[in-house]
Design a protein around this motif. Sequence first.
Motif: not given
Length: 462
Positions: A5-9, A33-36, A322-329, A334-336
């Motif tokens: 998940s983009t929010r990590g939970q 989880e990984q992009i081929p 956004l998930f990839y724009l912010y380095g998969e963090d 979740a904060t944004l």
Amino acid sequence: MKYISTRGQVSPTGFIDAILMGLADDGGLLVPEQIPQLSSDTLKQWQRLSYQELALEIFSLYIGDEIPRADLKKLVDDSYATFRHEDVTPVRRVNNGLHVMELFHGPTFAFKDVALQFLGNLYSYVSKKNNSIIHILGATSGDTGASAIEGVRGKQGIRICILHPHQKVSKVQELQMTTVNDSNVLNLAVEGTFDDCQRIIKELFADVEFKHQYHLRAINSINIARILAQTVYYFYAYFQLANQGHTEKVNFSVPTGNFGDIFAGFLAQKMGLPINKLILATNENNILARFVNEGVYQPGEFKGTYSPSMDIQVASNFERYLFYLYGEDSGIIATLMEQFKTEGSITIPGDVLQRVQSTFSAYSVENETCLDTISEYYEKYDYLLDPHTACGVAAADKLMADGEITVALSTAHPAKFNEAIELRKIEQTYPKQIQALFNKPQFQRVVGGSNEEIKDQLVKFF
């Protein structure tokens, strides 16, 4: 391949569980989880593949051994056997710099068929294999609904409910959905906008207890299978041009409101497809264009346009980008997203905006410019654009540099939007499948826009 998940939970999950989950249970969106990563040798090997063969290779990367290859091949072949063109998504040269990829040769004459014919067959496969109940819930700004219904109508073990904004889709789009009288199909016309329909869907899927109790499954592009299926035609378009001798990087101009179609292009680029620029075309509902150009993601005033499928203010796939724009963090995401929920906007700093603009260009097309583009291309090139495609072509004309090659994605057959076409005194002949719709009775229920009213309809139907 696992999905997160983009929010990590949410614990990493397999492909089948990911498509059944739809919206992640933590409210985020599922991503691989990984992009081929594809080598230049692999791209050369794929260059001569048919559309079906290419789809099989790309799907295999993301599905792994969860579906045996022979079964996956049958799913792919069955899904694209319904298309009227042997190339599935042919590319046509319009002028020296511009090509149009026609994505409207499926059963409902819209690009959504490319993904939803596959997803419908995939859901049917999973239902039979697991002896499971599948209740599909989706929202549409016009094309998703008809394509989703066509993909699953009459299929055992599957029921589908589609929400569309009442009297805010084209007449043909409405007829394609509401003339279906199969017992496993329910059409709800919601008094409100598409954003209202989409909000209801996301909130119902976020109600995890209700979602599990009624076996809700997603058909909208929040479902990762939709994105993966759309990624295929970016590769296929590039290969068609390469086979004609074009060796340079290619631009893609994409009319978009929900960020799903252009996110598929972004994913293809991250896999290794040599894309020069992704041109993001919006209509006057231009939240995405403003984000690319100014770094602010904030809904504006809703405007009804001649390209109603793009009349969207909140793009459901934007979180994936956004998930990839912010380095998969996932913590940042979740904060944004919480900030967007509470404050109604997201603003990114200048260095992050530079990264956005290294991948995307964007242009907002006004209503009259959309119609002007339809007239110009019909008169100059004898090529009739639907109003959504016209937005993509207008953006390409505005933003591509001399000598560049651009593929504009043609997302629908012009017959689906004759209300706009006839404003410029252009007459067209409907395909027989569309003409036949006008003589059929309609089946839909007009409902209010509250979650509880929709829930009540779902409980009765499912």
